[in-house]
Design an enzyme around this catalytic site. Structure first.
Site, PDB file in Angstrom:
ATOM      1  N   TRP A 124       0.837  -1.204   0.000  1.00  0.00           N
ATOM      2  CA  TRP A 124       0.000   0.000   0.000  1.00  0.00           C
ATOM      3  C   TRP A 124       0.871   1.253   0.000  1.00  0.00           C
ATOM      4  O   TRP A 124       0.517   2.264  -0.601  1.00  0.00           O
ATOM      5  CB  TRP A 124      -0.912  -0.007   1.225  1.00  0.00           C
ATOM      6  CG  TRP A 124      -1.734   1.233   1.391  1.00  0.00           C
ATOM      7  CD1 TRP A 124      -2.937   1.516   0.783  1.00  0.00           C
ATOM      8  CD2 TRP A 124      -1.448   2.365   2.237  1.00  0.00           C
ATOM      9  NE1 TRP A 124      -3.402   2.738   1.197  1.00  0.00           N
ATOM     10  CE2 TRP A 124      -2.504   3.280   2.080  1.00  0.00           C
ATOM     11  CE3 TRP A 124      -0.397   2.683   3.095  1.00  0.00           C
ATOM     12  CZ2 TRP A 124      -2.552   4.500   2.764  1.00  0.00           C
ATOM     13  CZ3 TRP A 124      -0.425   3.892   3.770  1.00  0.00           C
ATOM     14  CH2 TRP A 124      -1.494   4.777   3.603  1.00  0.00           C
ATOM     15  N   HIS A 125       2.036   1.161   0.643  1.00  0.00           N
ATOM     16  CA  HIS A 125       2.914   2.323   0.708  1.00  0.00           C
ATOM     17  C   HIS A 125       3.640   2.574  -0.607  1.00  0.00           C
ATOM     18  O   HIS A 125       4.057   3.710  -0.868  1.00  0.00           O
ATOM     19  CB  HIS A 125       3.942   2.145   1.825  1.00  0.00           C
ATOM     20  CG  HIS A 125       3.364   2.276   3.197  1.00  0.00           C
ATOM     21  ND1 HIS A 125       2.816   1.219   3.877  1.00  0.00           N
ATOM     22  CD2 HIS A 125       3.240   3.348   4.020  1.00  0.00           C
ATOM     23  CE1 HIS A 125       2.381   1.630   5.060  1.00  0.00           C
ATOM     24  NE2 HIS A 125       2.627   2.906   5.176  1.00  0.00           N
ATOM     25  N   GLY A 126       3.831   1.572  -1.423  1.00  0.00           N
ATOM     26  CA  GLY A 126       4.530   1.785  -2.677  1.00  0.00           C
ATOM     27  C   GLY A 126       4.700   0.518  -3.471  1.00  0.00           C
ATOM     28  O   GLY A 126       4.701  -0.583  -2.922  1.00  0.00           O
ATOM     29  N   PHE A 133       2.644   8.776  -0.800  1.00  0.00           N
ATOM     30  CA  PHE A 133       1.755   7.623  -0.790  1.00  0.00           C
ATOM     31  C   PHE A 133       0.330   8.010  -1.138  1.00  0.00           C
ATOM     32  O   PHE A 133      -0.522   7.163  -1.212  1.00  0.00           O
ATOM     33  CB  PHE A 133       1.788   6.941   0.586  1.00  0.00           C
ATOM     34  CG  PHE A 133       3.196   6.605   1.031  1.00  0.00           C
ATOM     35  CD1 PHE A 133       4.069   5.971   0.186  1.00  0.00           C
ATOM     36  CD2 PHE A 133       3.632   6.948   2.305  1.00  0.00           C
ATOM     37  CE1 PHE A 133       5.356   5.678   0.585  1.00  0.00           C
ATOM     38  CE2 PHE A 133       4.912   6.642   2.730  1.00  0.00           C
ATOM     39  CZ  PHE A 133       5.773   6.013   1.847  1.00  0.00           C
TER      40      PHE A 133
END
Length: 453
Positions: free
Chosen positions: A314-316, A453
């Site tokens: 989800w962060h990257g 993000f």
């Protein structure tokens, strides 16, 4: 337009004054929606249509889901597809290629920049769909939906507010009900941790980036990892605190996002204290639907690994973020069988040891968060155990490092809470000192870490 810019200060002041004018009271929601669109479009005006599509599409699926729950999965897929299209497309496409696809129109869409805050407003969209559909709520006005999703204090980096918490707060607001003192404390604390702590530490932790880390001595690498742990906390706590304070000024209470996470005695406790709104979202909308801990030990471990792995992604879109999430999944799995035994032994030395182990492991895992390139992260980690004779970097000052990290240490040591009664009369002066330090000793300007993000 960031929270720390003078443009934002002017923008927030104008919106605040207008918001509480008697003739505007009937249009407060609409005013905040327009202000939020302006705030978002100020940096990326070309992506305002995407925001409209995301919110409008979510609202359409919400209306359909309230009529027939079978539409709910389609609404969730719609939002996840938006997130995947913009955030993960280059896992499969070469961004340096002259043409990504043969179709010019699709190629144009594929080359649109990553929308700021897309991970946050997509999670808001999903929360809206699930919460209102489950509760069989009445169809909310479109303006209310827009406000929940794009409310400017939380639009870019959260906190991620559940629809069931935010939507009931959408009522006419009175200036007399604003908790000015509480809001001011949050805002001052946020600016102090961002400007004084995070920005100054950022000047040093920039040496963790490739290829600068190749110039570091071994002990410098160790120092910088711990400084980055303090920096990312100060940076994100700072943003969250400002967002909470701004929300209070406009009559909306956003969730607390941090609760002294570096005092955690276990990794499971860490995730009840760090980025609380994200961990709550993952538990509510992913871990529990997967079965949580209701289907045996092996299934529980698998669910933990899936949730933390996806939380990392989800962060990257990078293997380094996945590794960071998987590491935290492993921490949770490894500690789980021993947690009850450890909790039953209540001794100060053991508590300090547990706190130290959790803090050390969490800090080491930040290497993969700081360096999205997995090879760079491994190279940095390897260099921590390889003696070197490199000269000390000019901007790495050991005495200043401690000075800038000190506020995080003092906060986590609960120094202020221990002397809360005695310090009450001095509180205005203490916050005045924070303002002075944030202004006079602010580090070089840097974007909030979670903006990416």
């Amino acid at each position: 337009m960031t929270f720390t810019s003078w443009q934002f200060g002017l923008f927030a002041a104008i919106v605040f004054v207008t918001y509480y004018l008697p003739p505007v009271r009937r249009f407060q929601v609409l005013l905040l929606v327009v202000a939020s669109l302006f705030f978002y479009g100020y940096g990326q005006p070309e992506l305002l249509p995407l925001l409209a599509v995301a919110v409008g599409g979510t609202y359409l699926f919400l209306v359909l889901s309230l009529h027939d729950r079978r539409w709910l999965p389609a609404g969730i897929v719609f939002n996840l597809a938006l997130l995947a299209f913009f955030k993960y497309k280059f896992l499969f496409l070469d961004p340096k290629a002259p043409a990504l696809v043969d179709n010019a129109a699709i190629d144009f869409l594929l080359r649109l920049p990553l929308p700021i805050g897309i991970s946050f407003f997509v999670f808001h969209n999903i929360s809206l769909l699930v919460d209102l559909t489950r509760s069989k709520a009445l169809r909310p006005p479109l303006a209310d939906v827009f406000l929940y999703i794009i409310f400017f204090p939380q639009l870019v980096s959260g906190p991620i507010t559940r629809a069931g918490m935010f939507m009931p707060q959408i009522v006419p607001k009175q200036l007399a009900d604003v908790p000015f003192v509480e809001a001011t404390k949050w805002i001052i604390a946020g600016f102090f941790f961002k400007l004084y702590v995070a920005n100054n530490l950022n000047e040093m932790t920039a040496y963790m980036d490739f290829p600068l880390y190749e110039t570091l001595q071994t002990q410098d690498r160790w120092l910088l990892v711990f400084l980055y742990g303090y920096q990312i906390y100060a940076d994100f706590f700072g943003y969250s605190a400002i967002a909470i304070g701004l929300g209070l000024l406009f009559g909306y209470r956003l969730p607390i996002n941090f609760d002294l996470p570096y005092t955690s005695l276990s990794f499971s406790e860490f995730w009840t204290r760090w980025h609380i709104s994200l961990s709550t979202w993952l538990r509510t909308y992913l871990y529990i639907p997967l079965g949580g801990n209701r289907h045996g030990r092996i299934r529980t471990y698998l669910n933990l690994m899936i949730v933390m792995g996806l939380g990392g992604l989800w962060h990257g879109a990078g293997f380094s973020y996945l590794a960071w999430g998987v590491l935290h999944g492993l921490f949770l799995v490894i500690e789980r069988p021993f947690l009850h035994v450890l909790q039953a032994i209540d001794s100060v030395p053991l508590r300090l040891l547990r706190m130290g182990v959790v803090f050390f492991c969490v800090t080491m895992a930040w290497i993969f968060f700081k360096l999205p390139n997995f090879e760079h992260a491994l190279a940095y980690l390897t260099g921590m155990f390889t003696p070197t004779t490199n000269p000390n970097p000019p901007k790495l000052f050991y005495n200043l490092a401690l000075l800038y990290a000190l506020p995080v240490l003092l906060q986590h040591m609960r120094i202020t809470s221990l002397f809360e009664t005695a310090l009450t009369r001095w509180e205005p002066y203490a916050y005045g000192a924070l303002v002075a330090l944030a202004y006079l000793e602010a580090g070089p300007e840097s974007a909030f870490i979670y903006f990416q993000f």
